[in-house]
Design a protein around this motif. Structure first.
Motif, PDB file in Angstrom:
ATOM      1  N   ASP A 170       0.850  -1.189   0.000  1.00  0.00           N
ATOM      2  CA  ASP A 170       0.000   0.000   0.000  1.00  0.00           C
ATOM      3  C   ASP A 170       0.889   1.245   0.000  1.00  0.00           C
ATOM      4  O   ASP A 170       1.509   1.574   1.012  1.00  0.00           O
ATOM      5  N   ALA A 171       0.925   1.938  -1.126  1.00  0.00           N
ATOM      6  CA  ALA A 171       1.791   3.122  -1.272  1.00  0.00           C
ATOM      7  C   ALA A 171       1.037   4.419  -0.999  1.00  0.00           C
ATOM      8  O   ALA A 171       1.513   5.497  -1.371  1.00  0.00           O
ATOM      9  N   SER A 172      -0.102   4.359  -0.315  1.00  0.00           N
ATOM     10  CA  SER A 172      -0.898   5.571  -0.099  1.00  0.00           C
ATOM     11  C   SER A 172      -0.152   6.610   0.743  1.00  0.00           C
ATOM     12  O   SER A 172      -0.324   7.812   0.536  1.00  0.00           O
ATOM     13  N   ASP A 173       0.670   6.163   1.685  1.00  0.00           N
ATOM     14  CA  ASP A 173       1.428   7.130   2.486  1.00  0.00           C
ATOM     15  C   ASP A 173       2.541   7.797   1.675  1.00  0.00           C
ATOM     16  O   ASP A 173       2.915   8.944   1.947  1.00  0.00           O
ATOM     17  N   LEU A 174       3.081   7.094   0.692  1.00  0.00           N
ATOM     18  CA  LEU A 174       4.045   7.728  -0.202  1.00  0.00           C
ATOM     19  C   LEU A 174       3.379   8.858  -0.975  1.00  0.00           C
ATOM     20  O   LEU A 174       3.967   9.928  -1.166  1.00  0.00           O
ATOM     21  N   ALA A 175       2.145   8.626  -1.420  1.00  0.00           N
ATOM     22  CA  ALA A 175       1.434   9.656  -2.173  1.00  0.00           C
ATOM     23  C   ALA A 175       1.282  10.938  -1.362  1.00  0.00           C
ATOM     24  O   ALA A 175       1.266  12.041  -1.918  1.00  0.00           O
ATOM     25  N   LYS A 176       1.186  10.810  -0.046  1.00  0.00           N
ATOM     26  CA  LYS A 176       1.003  11.977   0.815  1.00  0.00           C
ATOM     27  C   LYS A 176       2.279  12.807   0.962  1.00  0.00           C
ATOM     28  O   LYS A 176       2.232  13.914   1.505  1.00  0.00           O
ATOM     29  N   LEU A 177       3.421  12.285   0.505  1.00  0.00           N
ATOM     30  CA  LEU A 177       4.677  13.022   0.603  1.00  0.00           C
ATOM     31  C   LEU A 177       4.881  13.997  -0.558  1.00  0.00           C
ATOM     32  O   LEU A 177       5.875  14.727  -0.583  1.00  0.00           O
ATOM     33  N   ARG A 178       3.953  14.040  -1.493  1.00  0.00           N
ATOM     34  CA  ARG A 178       4.076  14.964  -2.611  1.00  0.00           C
ATOM     35  C   ARG A 178       4.064  16.410  -2.121  1.00  0.00           C
ATOM     36  O   ARG A 178       3.478  16.717  -1.083  1.00  0.00           O
ATOM     37  N   PRO A 179       4.695  17.323  -2.880  1.00  0.00           N
ATOM     38  CA  PRO A 179       4.717  18.727  -2.460  1.00  0.00           C
ATOM     39  C   PRO A 179       3.313  19.311  -2.367  1.00  0.00           C
ATOM     40  O   PRO A 179       2.381  18.857  -3.043  1.00  0.00           O
ATOM     41  N   LEU A 180       3.174  20.325  -1.529  1.00  0.00           N
ATOM     42  CA  LEU A 180       1.900  21.014  -1.394  1.00  0.00           C
ATOM     43  C   LEU A 180       1.582  21.781  -2.678  1.00  0.00           C
ATOM     44  O   LEU A 180       2.482  22.157  -3.430  1.00  0.00           O
ATOM     45  N   PRO A 181       0.309  22.012  -2.970  1.00  0.00           N
ATOM     46  CA  PRO A 181      -0.050  22.794  -4.165  1.00  0.00           C
ATOM     47  C   PRO A 181       0.456  24.223  -4.044  1.00  0.00           C
ATOM     48  O   PRO A 181       0.750  24.698  -2.945  1.00  0.00           O
TER      49      PRO A 181
END
Length: 483
Positions: free
Chosen positions: A316-327
């Motif tokens: 489950d890579a969902s927590d990796l997705a949350k590391l993306r830069p802020l808009p």
């Protein structure tokens, strides 16, 4: 229009030679009127020419804030501070401990660069269009993505030009260095005593070259190297540093992290071969995976990165997705435009950049190569003027400068800081195990009299330089939880 490497080099060299000529400052120091403005500060505005090449031309104003010395009778004078990252005054209001200890010896004078300012100030400019995401060229790697990023940057640039009006022409560090000189004169100081952090060191580099006879004691911490005319060499430093940072994360994890006994680089490599990765109801693409890891390589984020890699390895890579830069922020601010004017006033076209990127992949094949896109995304499509392009530093006759360099600073590569230090006669370097903005972060964290902070204070107050080869531990690194 695509610019060849030869043409770009000519543009950089020609503009650099013109830009480093010292312009005259006003004969009479500008007057400052200080008034209380909350949070124990006194505020004033510095009136300066839009363009110091024409000192009697149109004017603009710069925000100042002063944190008075605790004991005025014993103060050593004024210390001018710029914390980088755009505005200085508002962040210090939010976290005064980053510099408040310095008031034991000095009036600490905060200066905002042009276009930035205190909350509610007329000097603070808001651009209707925010700067697009720095991740744009990573997430959309093709030529269509390049064109889309260029259009978005052009719209941001146009909105800042409109918001600033004529003052936009002064949006370079060359102009800010002259503002620093005007501030020195207005404060009545015979020499400039200066602490520059992060982008604040770019203003310091310009001041060293433009006003060497007026340099007092200067501390530069977290240095973006403005002395590399070659865009490719500059990007290569970032790429190599990011690749090294993955190795540092790996070494940190070996002593215990959420990955357990798994090797961090082996986990990275395995996941990269499995992209797209399942992430709840969605997936994480190759580009999103690389971007998430790159964002997670800042040392304070290492525990989150380790836990996210563990979870991704387990399916489950969902927590990796949350590391993306802020808009992007809305509204936008002109600090991003100044960076482009200083570091990338002319960029190669898409196909020429692809050739550069292939060479970045050769030196930093896992993660570092994406830094090329990460940096270029800031400026592709931006206008080419005003400009103060990178060039070798000429700072003869300056007194010793103290440069702090962090081993785990991937924001501003340590090799760039070393390259700068080698060009400043008598410069003294102190290496430490922490990352970017270490002095300010240590101060904000209440760590007390750390090795790095003692060196900085001894130098600013007494001119005492650290011994050659001085090194401090990673006091902030030691506090990072392992999860």
């Amino acid at each position: 229009m695509r610019i060849s490497t030869t043409a770009l080099a000519g543009l950089v060299l020609g503009t650099a030679l013109a830009g480093t000529l010292q312009a005259p400052v006003a004969a009479a120091p500008p007057a400052l009127t200080w008034a209380g403005c909350g949070d124990g500060m006194q505020c004033a505005k510095l009136t300066v020419p839009i363009d110091w090449r024409h000192p009697h031309g149109r004017k603009t104003r710069v925000d100042l804030a002063r944190m008075p010395a605790r004991d005025p009778a014993r103060k050593l004078g004024s210390l001018v501070v710029n914390t980088g990252g755009g505005a200085t005054i508002q962040p210090v209001r939010a976290t005064p401990t980053v510099v408040s200890e310095l008031t034991a010896w000095f009036d600490v004078v905060l200066i905002d660069p042009r276009g930035m300012g205190d909350k509610g100030s007329s000097a603070a400019v808001e651009c209707d269009t925010p700067q697009p995401s720095i991740a744009g060229l990573i997430l959309a790697p093709g030529e269509a993505g390049w064109r889309a990023q260029a259009r978005a940057n052009a719209a941001y640039d146009a909105s800042c030009r409109k918001a600033m009006g004529a003052a936009y022409a002064g949006l370079t560090s060359w102009q800010v260095a002259h503002d620093l000189e005007a501030l020195r004169a207005a404060l009545g100081e015979p020499e400039l005593r200066y602490f520059g952090n992060s982008y604040g060191t770019v203003y310091g580099q310009a001041y060293l070259e433009l006003f060497p006879a007026k340099v007092g004691r200067m501390v530069l911490d977290g240095v973006p190297d403005h002395t590399r005319p070659s865009l490719e060499r500059w990007l290569t430093e970032y790429a190599r540093t990011e690749e090294q940072q993955l190795g540092r994360f790996h070494d940190w994890c070996r002593a215990g992290c959420a990955l357990g006994g798994d090797d961090a680089i082996e986990v990275f490599d395995r996941l990269l071969t499995r992209v797209p990765l399942p992430a709840g109801k969605g997936t994480v693409s190759k580009e999103e995976f690389l971007l998430a890891v790159k964002e997670g390589l800042a040392p304070p984020v290492w525990p989150r990165l380790a836990a996210a890699l563990r979870k991704a390895a387990d399916g489950d890579a969902s927590d990796l997705a949350k590391l993306r830069p802020l808009p992007p922020e809305s509204p936008g601010y002109p600090a991003g435009a100044m960076l482009c004017h200083d570091f990338m006033p002319g960029l190669p076209g898409y196909r020429e950049f692809q050739a550069i990127e292939s060479r970045l992949r050769a030196v930093a094949p896992r993660i570092g190569w994406i830094h090329g896109r990460y940096q270029v995304a800031r400026c592709v499509g931006m206008g080419k003027s005003p400009a103060y392009p990178p060039h070798p530093l000429r700072a003869e006759g300056v007194p010793p400068v103290l440069i702090a360099i962090g081993d785990t600073d991937a924001n501003t590569p340590h090799s760039g800081a070393e390259h700068l230090a080698a060009q400043i006669p008598g410069a003294r370097v102190v290496r430490h195990g922490d990352g970017h903005a270490a002095y300010l972060m240590q101060s904000a964290s209440g760590l007390g009299a750390t090795c790095l902070r003692r060196y900085v204070h001894d130098y600013l107050t007494a001119g005492a330089l650290p011994r050659s080869g001085a090194r401090c531990p990673g006091d902030l690194m030691a506090r990072i939880p392992r999860g």
